[in-house]
Design a protein around this motif. Sequence first.
Motif, PDB file in Angstrom:
ATOM      1  N   MET A   1      10.826  -0.769  -3.100  1.00 32.18           N
ATOM      2  CA  MET A   1      11.202  -1.552  -1.956  1.00 32.18           C
ATOM      3  C   MET A   1      10.064  -1.562  -0.914  1.00 32.18           C
ATOM      4  SD  MET A   1      13.979  -2.911  -3.179  1.00 32.18           S
ATOM      5  CE  MET A   1      13.814  -3.778  -1.539  1.00 32.18           C
ATOM      6  N   CYS A   2       9.478  -0.692  -0.373  1.00 35.63           N
ATOM      7  CA  CYS A   2       8.432  -0.700   0.670  1.00 35.63           C
ATOM      8  C   CYS A   2       7.318  -1.618   0.132  1.00 35.63           C
ATOM      9  CB  CYS A   2       8.070   0.837   0.848  1.00 35.63           C
ATOM     10  SG  CYS A   2       9.136   1.836   1.783  1.00 35.63           S
ATOM     11  N   THR A   3       7.142  -1.636  -1.097  1.00 36.47           N
ATOM     12  CA  THR A   3       6.033  -2.384  -1.420  1.00 36.47           C
ATOM     13  C   THR A   3       6.403  -4.063  -1.589  1.00 36.47           C
ATOM     14  OG1 THR A   3       5.331  -0.769  -3.281  1.00 36.47           O
ATOM     15  CG2 THR A   3       4.786  -3.007  -3.436  1.00 36.47           C
TER      16      THR A   3
ATOM     17  N   VAL B   1      -0.760   8.158   2.235  1.00 38.55           N
ATOM     18  CA  VAL B   1      -1.443   8.032   3.782  1.00 38.55           C
ATOM     19  C   VAL B   1      -3.077   7.527   3.414  1.00 38.55           C
ATOM     20  CG1 VAL B   1      -2.049   9.284   5.688  1.00 38.55           C
ATOM     21  CG2 VAL B   1       0.254   9.607   4.872  1.00 38.55           C
ATOM     22  N   ILE B   2      -3.462   8.213   2.632  1.00 33.33           N
ATOM     23  CA  ILE B   2      -5.116   8.009   2.195  1.00 33.33           C
ATOM     24  C   ILE B   2      -5.039   6.557   1.913  1.00 33.33           C
ATOM     25  CG2 ILE B   2      -6.861   7.940   0.609  1.00 33.33           C
ATOM     26  CD1 ILE B   2      -6.522  11.014   0.672  1.00 33.33           C
ATOM     27  N   CYS B   3      -4.383   5.803   0.995  1.00 35.50           N
ATOM     28  CA  CYS B   3      -4.193   4.622   0.655  1.00 35.50           C
ATOM     29  C   CYS B   3      -3.839   3.388   1.806  1.00 35.50           C
ATOM     30  CB  CYS B   3      -2.924   4.230  -0.311  1.00 35.50           C
ATOM     31  SG  CYS B   3      -3.195   4.785  -2.164  1.00 35.50           S
ATOM     32  N   ALA B   4      -2.967   3.960   2.876  1.00 36.88           N
ATOM     33  CA  ALA B   4      -2.938   3.061   4.041  1.00 36.88           C
ATOM     34  C   ALA B   4      -4.119   3.126   4.676  1.00 36.88           C
ATOM     35  CB  ALA B   4      -1.623   3.775   4.656  1.00 36.88           C
ATOM     36  N   VAL B   5      -4.791   4.285   4.938  1.00 31.52           N
ATOM     37  CA  VAL B   5      -5.809   4.503   5.742  1.00 31.52           C
ATOM     38  C   VAL B   5      -6.910   3.568   5.234  1.00 31.52           C
ATOM     39  CG1 VAL B   5      -7.815   5.856   6.618  1.00 31.52           C
ATOM     40  CG2 VAL B   5      -5.244   6.573   6.844  1.00 31.52           C
TER      41      VAL B   5
ATOM     42  N   THR C   1       0.315  -0.140   3.347  1.00 33.06           N
ATOM     43  CA  THR C   1      -0.654  -0.541   2.102  1.00 33.06           C
ATOM     44  C   THR C   1      -0.441  -1.871   1.423  1.00 33.06           C
ATOM     45  OG1 THR C   1      -0.744   1.819   1.876  1.00 33.06           O
ATOM     46  CG2 THR C   1      -1.673   0.316   0.268  1.00 33.06           C
ATOM     47  N   ALA C   2       0.931  -1.998   1.082  1.00 31.43           N
ATOM     48  CA  ALA C   2       1.494  -3.118   0.551  1.00 31.43           C
ATOM     49  C   ALA C   2       0.980  -4.344   1.293  1.00 31.43           C
ATOM     50  CB  ALA C   2       3.014  -3.152   0.159  1.00 31.43           C
ATOM     51  N   SER C   3       1.142  -4.573   2.386  1.00 27.26           N
ATOM     52  CA  SER C   3       1.037  -5.544   3.509  1.00 27.26           C
ATOM     53  C   SER C   3      -0.525  -6.157   3.113  1.00 27.26           C
ATOM     54  CB  SER C   3       1.414  -5.194   4.983  1.00 27.26           C
ATOM     55  OG  SER C   3       0.512  -4.353   5.423  1.00 27.26           O
TER      56      SER C   3
ATOM     57  N   MET D   1     -10.390   4.455  -6.536  1.00 25.71           N
ATOM     58  CA  MET D   1      -9.765   5.363  -5.714  1.00 25.71           C
ATOM     59  C   MET D   1      -8.500   5.141  -5.182  1.00 25.71           C
ATOM     60  SD  MET D   1     -11.794   8.056  -6.186  1.00 25.71           S
ATOM     61  CE  MET D   1     -10.788   9.134  -5.096  1.00 25.71           C
ATOM     62  N   ALA D   2      -8.239   3.853  -4.671  1.00 24.23           N
ATOM     63  CA  ALA D   2      -6.922   3.330  -4.184  1.00 24.23           C
ATOM     64  C   ALA D   2      -5.854   3.559  -5.253  1.00 24.23           C
ATOM     65  CB  ALA D   2      -6.897   2.057  -3.626  1.00 24.23           C
TER      66      ALA D   2
END
Length: 398
Positions: free
Chosen positions: A23-25, A157-161, A241-243, A267-268
Amino acid sequence: MFKKIGPGVLVAAAFVGPGTITMCTLAGAQFGYALIWALLVSIIATMVLQAMAGRIGLVTQSGLVDVVRTELSTPWFKNLVIIIVLGAILIGNAAYEAGNIGGATLGLEQLVPRQQLRPFLPATIGIVIFLLLWFSSYKILEKIFMGLVGIMGVSFVICAVITQPSMIGILKGMFVPKLPENGLLTLVALVGTTVVPYNLFLHASLVKEKWNSTKDLKAVNRDTIISIGLGGLVSMAILITASAAPISEINNALDMAKALEPLFGKMAFLFMAIGLLAAGITSAITAPLAAAYVASSCFGWEGGMQNKKFKMVWAIVLLCGVVFLSFDIKPIEVIQFAQVANGILLPVMASLLLWVVNKKSVMGNNTNSLLQNVVGIAIVVFAIFLGTKSIFKVIGLF
């Protein structure tokens, strides 16, 4: 600090599962940062409701259903509430368990290079979860969850960064609420995956496993705020991240990982797979556990997690998840019933929670303050709106 963290970790792990990730994706891919405010509101609502449930568990040293069953004096209403709760939790969690194990399987498939092993992964995950639940005490589960939530949190969090998000855009999406066109049902689903009814029962039952004195009330509240806050941070990281991911079609949580790989490298993709595996396992443990606690409270079983009937309930819920997934059964009707039942259950339980936590005969000097009641009533009204929308969505009126 880690010794003081307790049941809140399990609650956070329960709502950040494959469904929440999907859902967040969906929210991030379709609407960018526009619905972060809805996540923030739902996280605050979750903190408030879970803090009430935790306080009830600490003060009464009983499960939530035990207290409700004792305090409701009208037999027909008491039986109706118990039937709704039992039906929604047992059938709903059995249906959603397939999604939890499926999410863990999706993550594990990316880490297992041999294609011929993949058909056996759902059963393997089911066996691991069975062994963890059968042989583990609450304290052992708590440590396992701290590790899994830590892995999940760091991964997302790493994915978002990695995606280098716009901080101005995030703050605007967080504190300037707006509803994008065609975004209502996504908003309802986003909140619905965070404010989870069965977590209220799970939290009240687990608090009494860790603490037994009202002197520990501050520790309970601290645990709730920190753990759910961290869970909310993970949900926001997924949306952020999804955005940044160019996703044209979303069928499951791994679609975001596939979209990220060409932009940000393997890595992502790897971090997303690890995070999804951890999220799937934690939710696949808490869903059967919550169902067993509810059944135990409804029928008055003694002995806690070591009771044979208690173990039988979570084993059946877990087995349903493995069977649905292994034989590719799509329990649409069961899941739809679960959505309707949970749509009814959330406002009912939020109302009962508010009623119980204000009863001096139950809570003594630990009843709600005026501010807590105002916020609680606002959440109940919102829960009724959310429940109505969920039901209408299932029966096709919207």
